[in-house]
Design a protein around this motif. Structure first.
Motif, mmCIF file in Angstrom:
data_model
loop_
_atom_site.group_PDB
_atom_site.id
_atom_site.type_symbol
_atom_site.label_atom_id
_atom_site.label_comp_id
_atom_site.label_asym_id
_atom_site.label_seq_id
_atom_site.Cartn_x
_atom_site.Cartn_y
_atom_site.Cartn_z
ATOM 1 N N ILE A 143 0.848 -1.194 0.000
ATOM 2 C CA ILE A 143 0.000 0.000 0.000
ATOM 3 C C ILE A 143 0.880 1.240 0.000
ATOM 4 O O ILE A 143 1.774 1.388 0.845
ATOM 5 N N GLU A 144 0.611 2.143 -0.939
ATOM 6 C CA GLU A 144 1.335 3.407 -1.034
ATOM 7 C C GLU A 144 0.335 4.549 -1.061
ATOM 8 O O GLU A 144 -0.603 4.559 -1.865
ATOM 9 N N LYS A 145 0.529 5.523 -0.175
ATOM 10 C CA LYS A 145 -0.354 6.684 -0.159
ATOM 11 C C LYS A 145 -0.019 7.576 -1.336
ATOM 12 O O LYS A 145 1.135 7.924 -1.567
ATOM 13 N N THR A 146 -1.034 7.977 -2.091
ATOM 14 C CA THR A 146 -0.815 8.813 -3.273
ATOM 15 C C THR A 146 -1.388 10.214 -3.114
ATOM 16 O O THR A 146 -1.183 11.065 -3.969
ATOM 17 N N GLY A 147 -2.113 10.450 -2.025
ATOM 18 C CA GLY A 147 -2.702 11.758 -1.775
ATOM 19 C C GLY A 147 -3.582 11.689 -0.552
ATOM 20 O O GLY A 147 -3.649 10.656 0.136
ATOM 21 N N GLU A 148 -4.267 12.791 -0.241
ATOM 22 C CA GLU A 148 -5.152 12.795 0.907
ATOM 23 C C GLU A 148 -6.353 11.899 0.628
ATOM 24 O O GLU A 148 -7.131 12.129 -0.304
ATOM 25 N N GLY A 149 -6.507 10.844 1.439
ATOM 26 C CA GLY A 149 -7.595 9.895 1.236
ATOM 27 C C GLY A 149 -7.472 9.096 -0.038
ATOM 28 O O GLY A 149 -8.480 8.663 -0.606
ATOM 29 N N ALA A 150 -6.224 8.869 -0.492
ATOM 30 C CA ALA A 150 -6.009 8.127 -1.741
ATOM 31 C C ALA A 150 -4.810 7.199 -1.593
ATOM 32 O O ALA A 150 -3.794 7.584 -1.018
ATOM 33 N N TRP A 151 -4.934 5.989 -2.123
ATOM 34 C CA TRP A 151 -3.871 4.994 -2.014
ATOM 35 C C TRP A 151 -3.753 4.185 -3.313
ATOM 36 O O TRP A 151 -4.728 4.033 -4.055
ATOM 37 N N HIS A 152 -2.550 3.664 -3.538
ATOM 38 C CA HIS A 152 -2.356 2.641 -4.570
ATOM 39 C C HIS A 152 -2.187 1.322 -3.824
ATOM 40 O O HIS A 152 -1.330 1.199 -2.938
ATOM 41 N N ILE A 153 -3.003 0.336 -4.167
ATOM 42 C CA ILE A 153 -3.033 -0.941 -3.452
ATOM 43 C C ILE A 153 -2.686 -2.056 -4.432
ATOM 44 O O ILE A 153 -3.279 -2.154 -5.513
ATOM 45 N N ALA A 154 -1.735 -2.894 -4.059
ATOM 46 C CA ALA A 154 -1.323 -4.004 -4.924
ATOM 47 C C ALA A 154 -1.291 -5.293 -4.107
ATOM 48 O O ALA A 154 -0.695 -5.341 -3.025
ATOM 49 N N ALA A 155 -1.944 -6.309 -4.625
ATOM 50 C CA ALA A 155 -1.938 -7.639 -4.012
ATOM 51 C C ALA A 155 -1.072 -8.551 -4.866
ATOM 52 O O ALA A 155 -1.219 -8.585 -6.090
ATOM 53 N N GLU A 156 -0.180 -9.291 -4.221
ATOM 54 C CA GLU A 156 0.708 -10.201 -4.947
ATOM 55 C C GLU A 156 0.381 -11.643 -4.595
ATOM 56 O O GLU A 156 0.524 -12.066 -3.446
ATOM 57 N N VAL A 157 -0.075 -12.377 -5.572
ATOM 58 C CA VAL A 157 -0.313 -13.819 -5.409
ATOM 59 C C VAL A 157 0.665 -14.500 -6.356
ATOM 60 O O VAL A 157 1.836 -14.642 -6.055
ATOM 61 N N ALA A 158 0.212 -14.917 -7.526
ATOM 62 C CA ALA A 158 1.140 -15.289 -8.594
ATOM 63 C C ALA A 158 1.380 -14.040 -9.431
ATOM 64 O O ALA A 158 2.502 -13.679 -9.750
ATOM 65 N N ASN A 159 0.264 -13.348 -9.780
ATOM 66 C CA ASN A 159 0.345 -12.059 -10.449
ATOM 67 C C ASN A 159 0.268 -10.936 -9.427
ATOM 68 O O ASN A 159 -0.082 -11.150 -8.260
ATOM 69 N N ILE A 160 0.578 -9.731 -9.862
ATOM 70 C CA ILE A 160 0.371 -8.542 -9.047
ATOM 71 C C ILE A 160 -0.898 -7.872 -9.546
ATOM 72 O O ILE A 160 -1.002 -7.469 -10.708
ATOM 73 N N ILE A 161 -1.864 -7.780 -8.654
ATOM 74 C CA ILE A 161 -3.181 -7.227 -8.962
ATOM 75 C C ILE A 161 -3.272 -5.883 -8.238
ATOM 76 O O ILE A 161 -3.064 -5.826 -7.015
ATOM 77 N N SER A 162 -3.574 -4.826 -8.947
ATOM 78 C CA SER A 162 -3.483 -3.505 -8.311
ATOM 79 C C SER A 162 -4.603 -2.579 -8.742
ATOM 80 O O SER A 162 -5.241 -2.779 -9.784
ATOM 81 N N CYS A 163 -4.823 -1.553 -7.922
ATOM 82 C CA CYS A 163 -5.800 -0.526 -8.236
ATOM 83 C C CYS A 163 -5.489 0.718 -7.428
ATOM 84 O O CYS A 163 -4.738 0.670 -6.446
#
Length: 281
Positions: free
Chosen positions: A182-202
């Motif tokens: 999880i990386e904060k990108t702004g006030e009340g905003a984040w970039h979230i990435a889940a890593e299983v086999a692939n990296i799934i992000s939003c």
């Protein structure tokens, strides 16, 4: 003692300070005049993205031609031209002081870093390398970036060891049934990435009602093994229907798609070894 630049015309050197004064889409490197076992501090100015570490006389070059052992950018480790470890440590930028401890006895090289006096741990632990003596080196690519170096009293590696502290907020790396970044990108905003086999992000933003709203979910396209296909499907469903991201004590709770996942702080990636450094292999 002074910096020597790479002759690219992108850097301005003034004694212990080196600054990027080039144009966009270019890079400038500099190497210090003395090295070997010792300790230094880099006082950083300008935006994040500067790289600090070590190179050697026969590895120093302009642009991506320089080889060495570096920490910087978004918090990664690099060998000068390729990624070694992603998300090894925190980003750094204007006003930060990065400490560095180099030990180079015989065919072993150990390189550790600190940030603003707090140890980050050993970044590189290299055995079986008998090349030339390493010296402090830096790389930068944006106007305003600069580094001022100072030699410090030689201290033991113990002073650079990472001391675990309670995690603050939701940012960082977490571990549960899958890894979460999880990386904060702004006030009340984040970039979230889940890593299983692939990296799934939003990207996710917090609405007026306090709930999260996720943007388009993207994924790398490696074929997961059969035992990971279901878990990857669940992780994707959570991010697509994301509603909540919060701390509960030392744990992180992620909710979405009618599911709830609990995570604990992930251990750091540890030091990179010789087999991870392309130019040493």
């Amino acid at each position: 003692m002074a910096w020597r630049d790479d002759g690219s015309g992108n850097l301005t050197v003034s004694g212990a300070k080196v600054s990027f004064t080039g144009s966009g889409n270019s890079k400038g490197n500099a190497i210090w005049s003395q090295g070997g076992t010792g300790s230094w501090e880099f006082k950083v100015t300008g935006s994040s993205g500067t790289w600090v570490g070590v190179s050697a006389e026969d590895k120093f070059a302009a642009g991506w031609g320089m080889k060495g052992l570096f920490y910087g950018g978004p918090g990664n480790l690099s060998d000068g031209s390729s990624l070694v470890t992603s998300r090894w440590g925190p980003k750094f930028g204007d006003g930060d002081v990065i400490g560095m401890r180099l030990e180079q006895p015989g065919e072993k090289t150990v390189l550790a870093f600190s940030k603003n006096g707090s140890g980050l741990g050993v970044a590189f632990d290299i055995s079986g390398y008998s090349g030339m003596e390493f010296r402090p080196a830096v790389s930068m690519d944006e106007v305003g970036q600069g580094v001022t170096i100072s030699e410090t009293a030689t201290s033991s590696l113990d002073a650079f060891q990472l001391v675990p502290t309670p995690r603050q907020g939701v940012e960082g790396d977490w571990q549960g049934r899958f890894k979460l970044m999880i990386e904060k990108t702004g006030e009340g905003a984040w970039h979230i990435a889940a890593e299983v086999a692939n990296i799934i992000s939003c990207d996710a933003t917090q609405g007026a009602d306090g709930n999260l709203v996720s943007g388009p979910v993207m994924s790398t396209r490696m074929m997961p093994s059969p035992e990971l296909q279901q878990l990857e499907s669940e992780a994707t469903s959570i991010l697509e229907g994301l509603t909540s991201l919060r701390r509960e004590g030392e744990t992180l709770v992620l909710e979405g798609g009618g599911k709830k996942e609990i995570f604990t702080p992930a251990a750091g990636p540890g030091p990179a070894t010789k087999d991870r450094v392309n130019w040493m292999c």
